[in-house]
Design a protein around this motif. Structure first.
Motif, PDB file in Angstrom:
ATOM      1  N   VAL A 172       0.794  -1.197   0.040  1.00 35.67           N
ATOM      2  CA  VAL A 172       0.011   0.099   0.060  1.00 35.67           C
ATOM      3  C   VAL A 172       1.000   1.034  -0.014  1.00 35.67           C
ATOM      4  O   VAL A 172       0.700   2.345  -0.590  1.00 35.67           O
ATOM      5  N   TYR A 173       1.815   1.180   0.913  1.00 41.91           N
ATOM      6  CA  TYR A 173       2.879   2.368   1.118  1.00 41.91           C
ATOM      7  C   TYR A 173       3.522   2.619  -0.200  1.00 41.91           C
ATOM      8  O   TYR A 173       3.520   3.941  -0.771  1.00 41.91           O
ATOM      9  N   ALA A 174       3.898   1.689  -1.036  1.00 43.37           N
ATOM     10  CA  ALA A 174       4.454   1.738  -2.361  1.00 43.37           C
ATOM     11  C   ALA A 174       3.824   2.408  -3.367  1.00 43.37           C
ATOM     12  O   ALA A 174       4.064   3.349  -4.170  1.00 43.37           O
ATOM     13  N   ARG A 175       2.456   2.049  -3.333  1.00 41.85           N
ATOM     14  CA  ARG A 175       1.466   2.431  -4.339  1.00 41.85           C
ATOM     15  C   ARG A 175       1.208   4.213  -3.988  1.00 41.85           C
ATOM     16  O   ARG A 175       0.912   4.926  -4.842  1.00 41.85           O
ATOM     17  N   LEU A 176       1.511   4.461  -2.805  1.00 40.78           N
ATOM     18  CA  LEU A 176       1.187   5.967  -2.455  1.00 40.78           C
ATOM     19  C   LEU A 176       2.383   6.703  -2.495  1.00 40.78           C
ATOM     20  O   LEU A 176       2.141   8.071  -2.771  1.00 40.78           O
ATOM     21  N   VAL A 177       3.401   6.254  -2.502  1.00 40.25           N
ATOM     22  CA  VAL A 177       4.862   7.003  -2.922  1.00 40.25           C
ATOM     23  C   VAL A 177       4.643   8.076  -4.017  1.00 40.25           C
ATOM     24  O   VAL A 177       5.124   9.371  -3.653  1.00 40.25           O
ATOM     25  N   PRO A 178       4.269   7.737  -5.238  1.00 39.88           N
ATOM     26  CA  PRO A 178       4.146   8.511  -6.203  1.00 39.88           C
ATOM     27  C   PRO A 178       3.060   9.704  -6.269  1.00 39.88           C
ATOM     28  O   PRO A 178       3.244  10.729  -7.161  1.00 39.88           O
ATOM     29  N   THR A 179       2.119   9.568  -5.210  1.00 40.15           N
ATOM     30  CA  THR A 179       1.222  10.461  -5.452  1.00 40.15           C
ATOM     31  C   THR A 179       1.341  11.721  -4.388  1.00 40.15           C
ATOM     32  O   THR A 179       0.495  12.678  -4.468  1.00 40.15           O
ATOM     33  N   ARG A 180       2.483  11.705  -3.634  1.00 38.66           N
ATOM     34  CA  ARG A 180       2.684  12.890  -2.652  1.00 38.66           C
ATOM     35  C   ARG A 180       3.994  13.195  -2.855  1.00 38.66           C
ATOM     36  O   ARG A 180       4.938  12.487  -2.286  1.00 38.66           O
ATOM     37  N   PRO A 181       4.554  14.557  -2.896  1.00 35.77           N
ATOM     38  CA  PRO A 181       5.923  15.226  -2.689  1.00 35.77           C
ATOM     39  C   PRO A 181       6.351  14.779  -1.344  1.00 35.77           C
ATOM     40  O   PRO A 181       5.686  14.711  -0.338  1.00 35.77           O
ATOM     41  N   GLY A 182       7.574  14.387  -1.293  1.00 33.97           N
ATOM     42  CA  GLY A 182       8.288  14.197  -0.051  1.00 33.97           C
ATOM     43  C   GLY A 182       8.360  12.828   0.386  1.00 33.97           C
ATOM     44  O   GLY A 182       9.261  12.526   1.379  1.00 33.97           O
ATOM     45  N   MET A 183       7.570  11.765  -0.040  1.00 35.19           N
ATOM     46  CA  MET A 183       7.555  10.506   0.340  1.00 35.19           C
ATOM     47  C   MET A 183       8.918   9.976  -0.090  1.00 35.19           C
ATOM     48  O   MET A 183       9.291  10.084  -1.304  1.00 35.19           O
ATOM     49  N   LEU A 184       9.510   9.053   0.796  1.00 37.04           N
ATOM     50  CA  LEU A 184      10.661   8.135   0.176  1.00 37.04           C
ATOM     51  C   LEU A 184      10.281   6.722  -0.167  1.00 37.04           C
ATOM     52  O   LEU A 184       9.388   6.156   0.309  1.00 37.04           O
ATOM     53  N   GLU A 185      10.871   6.207  -1.229  1.00 41.10           N
ATOM     54  CA  GLU A 185      10.922   5.206  -1.758  1.00 41.10           C
ATOM     55  C   GLU A 185      11.760   4.334  -0.670  1.00 41.10           C
ATOM     56  O   GLU A 185      12.522   4.636  -0.212  1.00 41.10           O
ATOM     57  N   ARG A 186      11.212   3.041  -0.312  1.00 42.83           N
ATOM     58  CA  ARG A 186      11.733   2.263   1.125  1.00 42.83           C
ATOM     59  C   ARG A 186      12.472   1.212   0.173  1.00 42.83           C
ATOM     60  O   ARG A 186      12.097   0.269  -0.397  1.00 42.83           O
ATOM     61  N   LEU A 187      13.792   1.458   0.485  1.00 42.44           N
ATOM     62  CA  LEU A 187      14.663   0.431   0.059  1.00 42.44           C
ATOM     63  C   LEU A 187      14.964  -0.583   0.982  1.00 42.44           C
ATOM     64  O   LEU A 187      14.260  -0.736   2.063  1.00 42.44           O
ATOM     65  N   PRO A 188      15.356  -2.059   0.581  1.00 38.07           N
ATOM     66  CA  PRO A 188      15.221  -3.163   1.469  1.00 38.07           C
ATOM     67  C   PRO A 188      15.843  -2.845   2.812  1.00 38.07           C
ATOM     68  O   PRO A 188      16.934  -2.215   2.820  1.00 38.07           O
ATOM     69  N   GLY A 189      15.118  -3.316   3.783  1.00 36.48           N
ATOM     70  CA  GLY A 189      15.687  -3.071   5.246  1.00 36.48           C
ATOM     71  C   GLY A 189      14.686  -1.962   5.597  1.00 36.48           C
ATOM     72  O   GLY A 189      14.361  -2.072   6.960  1.00 36.48           O
ATOM     73  N   TRP A 190      14.363  -1.089   5.185  1.00 37.93           N
ATOM     74  CA  TRP A 190      13.619   0.264   5.703  1.00 37.93           C
ATOM     75  C   TRP A 190      12.140  -0.122   5.848  1.00 37.93           C
ATOM     76  O   TRP A 190      11.723   0.477   6.772  1.00 37.93           O
ATOM     77  N   GLU A 191      11.531  -1.352   5.435  1.00 37.32           N
ATOM     78  CA  GLU A 191      10.362  -1.922   6.012  1.00 37.32           C
ATOM     79  C   GLU A 191      10.276  -2.199   7.346  1.00 37.32           C
ATOM     80  O   GLU A 191       9.137  -2.329   7.991  1.00 37.32           O
ATOM     81  N   ARG A 192      11.420  -2.408   7.854  1.00 40.18           N
ATOM     82  CA  ARG A 192      11.680  -2.739   9.325  1.00 40.18           C
ATOM     83  C   ARG A 192      11.293  -1.693  10.258  1.00 40.18           C
ATOM     84  O   ARG A 192      10.619  -1.737  11.536  1.00 40.18           O
ATOM     85  N   LEU A 193      11.742  -0.423   9.707  1.00 35.73           N
ATOM     86  CA  LEU A 193      11.497   0.630  10.396  1.00 35.73           C
ATOM     87  C   LEU A 193      10.090   0.899  11.118  1.00 35.73           C
ATOM     88  O   LEU A 193       9.882   1.321  12.381  1.00 35.73           O
ATOM     89  N   PRO A 194       9.043   0.894  10.271  1.00 33.36           N
ATOM     90  CA  PRO A 194       7.913   1.058  10.820  1.00 33.36           C
ATOM     91  C   PRO A 194       7.209   0.267  11.804  1.00 33.36           C
ATOM     92  O   PRO A 194       6.073   0.627  12.763  1.00 33.36           O
ATOM     93  N   VAL A 195       7.815  -1.008  11.856  1.00 33.22           N
ATOM     94  CA  VAL A 195       7.294  -2.040  12.866  1.00 33.22           C
ATOM     95  C   VAL A 195       8.301  -2.172  14.149  1.00 33.22           C
ATOM     96  O   VAL A 195       8.005  -2.866  14.937  1.00 33.22           O
ATOM     97  N   LEU A 196       9.399  -1.340  14.122  1.00 39.65           N
ATOM     98  CA  LEU A 196      10.195  -1.528  15.245  1.00 39.65           C
ATOM     99  C   LEU A 196       9.409  -1.036  16.502  1.00 39.65           C
ATOM    100  O   LEU A 196       9.043  -0.045  16.489  1.00 39.65           O
ATOM    101  N   ASP A 197       9.514  -1.855  17.450  1.00 37.68           N
ATOM    102  CA  ASP A 197       8.838  -1.602  18.727  1.00 37.68           C
ATOM    103  C   ASP A 197       9.449  -2.369  19.921  1.00 37.68           C
ATOM    104  O   ASP A 197       8.911  -3.262  20.575  1.00 37.68           O
ATOM    105  N   PRO A 198      10.447  -1.647  20.221  1.00 40.86           N
ATOM    106  CA  PRO A 198      11.137  -1.932  21.524  1.00 40.86           C
ATOM    107  C   PRO A 198      10.088  -2.054  22.936  1.00 40.86           C
ATOM    108  O   PRO A 198       9.725  -0.665  23.069  1.00 40.86           O
ATOM    109  N   PRO A 199      10.324  -2.866  23.435  1.00 44.75           N
ATOM    110  CA  PRO A 199       9.327  -2.967  24.795  1.00 44.75           C
ATOM    111  C   PRO A 199       9.589  -1.758  25.648  1.00 44.75           C
ATOM    112  O   PRO A 199       8.994  -1.141  26.259  1.00 44.75           O
TER     113      PRO A 199
END
Length: 409
Positions: A172-199
């Protein structure tokens, strides 16, 4: 002081990153967070400033591609992990690292540099302009109602573990990237950042949760959030901590917001940085009880003025001569004729008389279309040399959708 800049040796990454953390107060990070940043660091694009045997400054670059007005994906160097030790302030360490980075970015052929700043007044002197803002809110869900569009009831919701839903969310995120200025394409590894959840960083909230919105069997949106329970004598007053919400259509967007509004035992939704034109603001019954506030987010620097201005499109036909000042990167100084429209643009040096005079910092602020040249002119930071040029250029530079940086780096 005898100092030397060196490219980061991966073998000393732990010491380098430790110095960064020390400069930001010395608060330790969770092991899983450190491990992720170690994996994402581009050591060949990272530097340290050494004073003899002492590491006194750090700076890094990420190789991003960013959406610009018109939908193009443009190479943009993400300036990151910048620090100077307190013992070496006001000695030119930061300036030396900024000089090295911009020279390296130019040599790599990247027309843009971008960053997020710990303090907004640091980077203007190096040509960075504040190009986007994020909206933060605390929505009183006891008093605020939602009015949802037709089709919302047809959207189904399904809760999944954040890790299990990560691939669908990234699609979903990848489909939205071209629609809004400022959004970044997520390279491999970056998909882990949004779900990082240290207790240790939850501050009493639940583990991260994820809900997917689906229409006709397709994932059309998602929300990632946590719940922080609280009670008083009157009963429950928990808080929903919204981390991410993205959707491909209005019905899916509304269905996700309605779900968040109706979570049992809660009375507030606290959002992290959202777009300033986020649709939820037009679904609520009382915006005053949402406590919306703004904060600067993405700072943009044109490293190559001609290439950067050619890379984006413009919402109206444009033919303007810009006289640009840029003392930190003098190769940008001079007059540039910019012509363009919604299909594309060209920008080349010219000896013609200027229509507008401005600095590269102002071009950075206006570049993604969220800050108007007219507003900058009102502050005395853009000057009109030909009558009518400001209005036409300001209208052409604006984006129909507000620029937004979804996550930090």
């Amino acid at each position: 002081m005898t100092t030397a800049l060196r490219v980061l040796d991966p073998a000393i990454w732990d010491d380098w990153y430790g110095k960064l953390l020390l400069a930001f107060g010395g608060v330790p990070e969770a092991p899983e967070e450190i491990a992720l940043w170690r994996e994402l660091t581009e050591c060949e694009r990272s530097i340290g400033m050494w004073d003899g045997e002492d590491l006194v400054g750090t700076a890094g670059l990420f190789s991003f591609r960013m959406t610009v007005p018109g939908g193009a994906s443009v190479a943009a160097a993400g300036v990151t992990m910048v620090s100077v030790q307190p013992t070496h302030r006001r000695r030119g360490v930061l300036r030396s690292m900024m000089r090295r980075q911009l020279d390296d970015i130019r040599a790599a052929g990247e027309p843009l540099a971008v960053l997020t700043a710990s303090e907004p007044d640091i980077y203007g002197r190096f040509g960075y302009g504040i190009a986007t803002q994020n909206a933060y809110a605390e929505i009183d869900t006891d008093r605020v109602r939602l009015s949802v569009p037709d089709g919302t009831d047809a959207v189904t919701l399904r809760e999944v573990a954040p890790a299990d839903g990560a691939a669908a969310c990234e699609a979903v995120y990848a489909r939205l990237v071209p629609t809004r200025p400022g959004m970044l394409e997520r390279l491999p590894g970056w998909e882990r950042l949004p779900v990082l959840d240290p207790p240790g960083e939850r501050e009493g909230a639940s583990p991260l949760r994820c809900v997917l919105a689906e229409s006709d069997g397709e994932v059309t949106g998602y929300a990632r959030f946590a719940v922080k329970a609280d009670w008083d004598l009157a009963g429950p007053k928990g808080m929903v901590l919204l981390r991410d919400l993205d959707a491909l259509d209005p019905a899916s967007c509304a269905a996700l917001w309605r779900f968040l509004f109706e979570i049992d035992l809660t009375s507030v939704i606290r959002t992290e940085g959202r777009p300033v034109d986020d649709p939820w603001q037009h679904l609520v019954s009382d915006i005053r009880r949402c406590q919306v506030r703004l904060k600067d987010r993405l700072h943009v620097r044109l490293v190559e003025v001609g290439a950067a201005l050619e890379a984006r499109a413009y919402t109206a036909p444009l033919d303007v001569v810009l006289e640009v000042t840029d003392p930190f990167c003098p190769w940008n100084e001079g007059r540039w004729r910019l012509t363009g429209d919604a299909k594309g643009a060209s920008c080349a040096r010219t000896s013609d008389a200027p229509d507008l005079r401005l600095g590269v910092r102002e071009l950075g602020a206006a570049y993604l279309g969220g800050v108007s040249l007219d507003a900058l002119a009102g502050a005395g930071r853009v000057r009109e040399a030909r009558e009518g040029a400001l209005e036409a250029a300001s209208a052409a530079f604006l984006s129909t959708r507000a620029p937004w940086l979804p996550h930090g780096f």
